[in-house]
Write a protein that holds these residues in place. Sequence first.
Motif, PDB file in Angstrom:
ATOM      1  N   LEU A 195      -4.288   1.753   2.802  1.00 29.78           N
ATOM      2  CA  LEU A 195      -3.264   2.318   1.923  1.00 29.78           C
ATOM      3  C   LEU A 195      -1.868   1.947   2.433  1.00 29.78           C
ATOM      4  O   LEU A 195      -0.984   1.588   1.652  1.00 29.78           O
ATOM      5  CB  LEU A 195      -3.412   3.838   1.860  1.00 29.78           C
ATOM      6  N   MET A 196      -1.685   2.017   3.751  1.00 28.14           N
ATOM      7  CA  MET A 196      -0.400   1.645   4.335  1.00 28.14           C
ATOM      8  C   MET A 196      -0.087   0.172   4.051  1.00 28.14           C
ATOM      9  O   MET A 196       1.025  -0.175   3.636  1.00 28.14           O
ATOM     10  CB  MET A 196      -0.427   1.896   5.847  1.00 28.14           C
ATOM     11  N   LEU A 200       3.072  -1.213   1.852  1.00 27.34           N
ATOM     12  CA  LEU A 200       4.079  -2.044   2.492  1.00 27.34           C
ATOM     13  C   LEU A 200       4.087  -3.476   1.966  1.00 27.34           C
ATOM     14  O   LEU A 200       4.999  -4.246   2.265  1.00 27.34           O
ATOM     15  CB  LEU A 200       3.869  -2.048   4.015  1.00 27.34           C
ATOM     16  N   ASP A 201       3.058  -3.829   1.214  1.00 25.79           N
ATOM     17  CA  ASP A 201       3.001  -5.150   0.594  1.00 25.79           C
ATOM     18  C   ASP A 201       3.931  -5.163  -0.622  1.00 25.79           C
ATOM     19  O   ASP A 201       3.738  -4.417  -1.575  1.00 25.79           O
ATOM     20  CB  ASP A 201       1.568  -5.454   0.175  1.00 25.79           C
ATOM     21  N   GLN A 202       4.942  -6.003  -0.570  1.00 27.33           N
ATOM     22  CA  GLN A 202       5.940  -6.025  -1.646  1.00 27.33           C
ATOM     23  C   GLN A 202       5.355  -6.463  -2.984  1.00 27.33           C
ATOM     24  O   GLN A 202       5.970  -6.254  -4.030  1.00 27.33           O
ATOM     25  CB  GLN A 202       7.104  -6.938  -1.253  1.00 27.33           C
ATOM     26  N   ASP A 203       4.186  -7.083  -2.950  1.00 23.14           N
ATOM     27  CA  ASP A 203       3.569  -7.539  -4.201  1.00 23.14           C
ATOM     28  C   ASP A 203       2.728  -6.443  -4.863  1.00 23.14           C
ATOM     29  O   ASP A 203       2.271  -6.616  -5.998  1.00 23.14           O
ATOM     30  CB  ASP A 203       2.685  -8.769  -3.935  1.00 23.14           C
ATOM     31  N   SER A 204       2.510  -5.340  -4.151  1.00 19.29           N
ATOM     32  CA  SER A 204       1.694  -4.261  -4.719  1.00 19.29           C
ATOM     33  C   SER A 204       2.496  -3.495  -5.766  1.00 19.29           C
ATOM     34  O   SER A 204       3.705  -3.311  -5.633  1.00 19.29           O
ATOM     35  CB  SER A 204       1.251  -3.291  -3.618  1.00 19.29           C
ATOM     36  N   VAL A 209      -1.444   1.254  -5.923  1.00 21.48           N
ATOM     37  CA  VAL A 209      -1.467   2.216  -4.824  1.00 21.48           C
ATOM     38  C   VAL A 209      -2.152   3.504  -5.265  1.00 21.48           C
ATOM     39  O   VAL A 209      -3.020   4.041  -4.569  1.00 21.48           O
ATOM     40  CB  VAL A 209      -0.025   2.496  -4.327  1.00 21.48           C
ATOM     41  N   ILE A 210      -1.762   3.997  -6.425  1.00 18.80           N
ATOM     42  CA  ILE A 210      -2.329   5.254  -6.904  1.00 18.80           C
ATOM     43  C   ILE A 210      -3.815   5.106  -7.231  1.00 18.80           C
ATOM     44  O   ILE A 210      -4.617   6.006  -6.957  1.00 18.80           O
ATOM     45  CB  ILE A 210      -1.548   5.750  -8.142  1.00 18.80           C
ATOM     46  N   GLU A 211      -4.195   3.968  -7.794  1.00 12.66           N
ATOM     47  CA  GLU A 211      -5.603   3.740  -8.118  1.00 12.66           C
ATOM     48  C   GLU A 211      -6.447   3.731  -6.855  1.00 12.66           C
ATOM     49  O   GLU A 211      -7.591   4.225  -6.838  1.00 12.66           O
ATOM     50  CB  GLU A 211      -5.763   2.414  -8.859  1.00 12.66           C
ATOM     51  N   MET A 212      -5.877   3.219  -5.763  1.00  8.24           N
ATOM     52  CA  MET A 212      -6.594   3.203  -4.485  1.00  8.24           C
ATOM     53  C   MET A 212      -6.848   4.629  -3.992  1.00  8.24           C
ATOM     54  O   MET A 212      -7.937   4.937  -3.492  1.00  8.24           O
ATOM     55  CB  MET A 212      -5.772   2.421  -3.454  1.00  8.24           C
ATOM     56  N   VAL A 213      -5.870   5.488  -4.169  1.00  7.38           N
ATOM     57  CA  VAL A 213      -6.039   6.890  -3.772  1.00  7.38           C
ATOM     58  C   VAL A 213      -7.072   7.562  -4.674  1.00  7.38           C
ATOM     59  O   VAL A 213      -7.966   8.283  -4.204  1.00  7.38           O
ATOM     60  CB  VAL A 213      -4.698   7.649  -3.854  1.00  7.38           C
ATOM     61  N   ARG A 214      -6.972   7.313  -5.964  1.00  2.00           N
ATOM     62  CA  ARG A 214      -7.859   7.971  -6.935  1.00  2.00           C
ATOM     63  C   ARG A 214      -9.320   7.582  -6.704  1.00  2.00           C
ATOM     64  O   ARG A 214     -10.232   8.395  -6.899  1.00  2.00           O
ATOM     65  CB  ARG A 214      -7.424   7.585  -8.345  1.00  2.00           C
ATOM     66  N   GLU A 215      -9.555   6.339  -6.245  1.00  2.00           N
ATOM     67  CA  GLU A 215     -10.930   5.862  -6.069  1.00  2.00           C
ATOM     68  C   GLU A 215     -11.535   6.259  -4.729  1.00  2.00           C
ATOM     69  O   GLU A 215     -12.708   6.010  -4.482  1.00  2.00           O
ATOM     70  CB  GLU A 215     -10.969   4.338  -6.223  1.00  2.00           C
ATOM     71  N   ASP A 216     -10.726   6.837  -3.839  1.00  2.00           N
ATOM     72  CA  ASP A 216     -11.235   7.221  -2.520  1.00  2.00           C
ATOM     73  C   ASP A 216     -11.342   8.744  -2.457  1.00  2.00           C
ATOM     74  O   ASP A 216     -10.323   9.448  -2.403  1.00  2.00           O
ATOM     75  CB  ASP A 216     -10.288   6.717  -1.426  1.00  2.00           C
TER      76      ASP A 216
END
Length: 442
Positions: A195-196, A200-204, A209-216
């Motif tokens: 997640l970090m 921190l990836d400027q292309d994200s 980011v939110i989808e990553m949280v929602r899927e975990d």
Amino acid sequence: MIDLWKRADSTVSENKGQPRRGWAGLSEQAMIELLNRADSLHFEAGSNLWEQRPELAQRMLLVMEGGLNLNGVSESPIEIPAGLAINALSEFLSDLRGVALEASVRSHILVLSRSQFEQLREQTQITLLQRGQSAVVRIMSALMEEQASLRQSCRQLSVNALVEMRGQQAGLERSDGLQAIIERIPRLPVSSLELMERLLDQDSTHGQVIEMVREDPAMTATLLKAINSPAYNFGHQVTDVSHAVTLLGYEGVYQIIMAETLRKALPDTEGFRASHQRAVTLSYIAFAMAQLTGRARPAELSTIALLHDIGRVVLAVMQSQQPASKPFIRQTPSGVAGGLLLQSWLLPEAIWKVVAQQHYPYRLPPEQLPSVWRDAVALIHLSSWVLEYLNKQSHSAPFIEAYQRQLGLDPMTSQKLWQQKLVPLLSKRRNALPASLRRMLG
């Protein structure tokens, strides 16, 4: 008074056919005028003029014979020889505490009040002001020479400090005992590190980011448990990630998850709970500092602030396992140990390098820091300075104005920086802040 002038003039050489000249080249007529207007005083060697006659600090003093020493404005006395004038030094120096004006030998001084001075002819006034200006130039030159010497000494001390700190860090990096302790400290969960990296990836994008949280499930549970705790106190239940994003913004969601993940990794002791709470508050202040200056990405800087104290875990374990080395360990900057730990966790260099150098500003001016990390280190330093103010604590900040200028800020107090610059920024995302920080905003 004319007889006094003649006695005073007896040591002045004359050229046939030319008018006699007196003190500072004044004509005989001007000297007679001056002696009739001024008060004439004599002081024995070692006499403190201001102690004996405090009003002299507001007067114009003409050194007719002998000489004076100005003490307390520099390491060495500044000599004011015969032929110069001192004009109302209380206005020039503003603070006379610890300052003394002493006679170096038996000295003859003429004293003029403002009204006495204004009664002199214009040409005489101009001459006296010129002699006063010469004395000011003499004083300023002495102060500038001393300042140049002090700057050189400070530069050398900074170089020595930098060499010492780098040597200390290199010694720790080679320590087998420290490396063994670092290897035993639990790492942050892979999902949190991912997640970090994603944030921190400027292309994200925000959505990724939110989808990553929602899927975990673990991160979702961490987020919802924290946001519904008394620490945030929203007054109603938050039941899903979308609702959390609406309240906090995606960066607020990230800050909560990282803060909670880090808390779980720390020992559950009163000391580490207090350290973690301070780190959380600092992360929000650092976020606002990055917004204010534009010198760092807010999410990245808030992550550095959140992790800045993690080296205390390493040092605490070292002390428990090596009690005989406690005096040495206590002298070790926690940032150095923290930087090594974060480097072993394979965190981005932009994070662990700044954590490792966070103690530099207490002993080095900004120009001595590596340029690539200078702004981030300065931002963490100023954020810590503001937090100390909020906690009604104080710490040594010898280069604080230089670090403000490094970030493009006009020098100001920590109170002004907080109230006029940071509070307005933090208030814009008030809902995303912990309840303790919201109370600080008022």
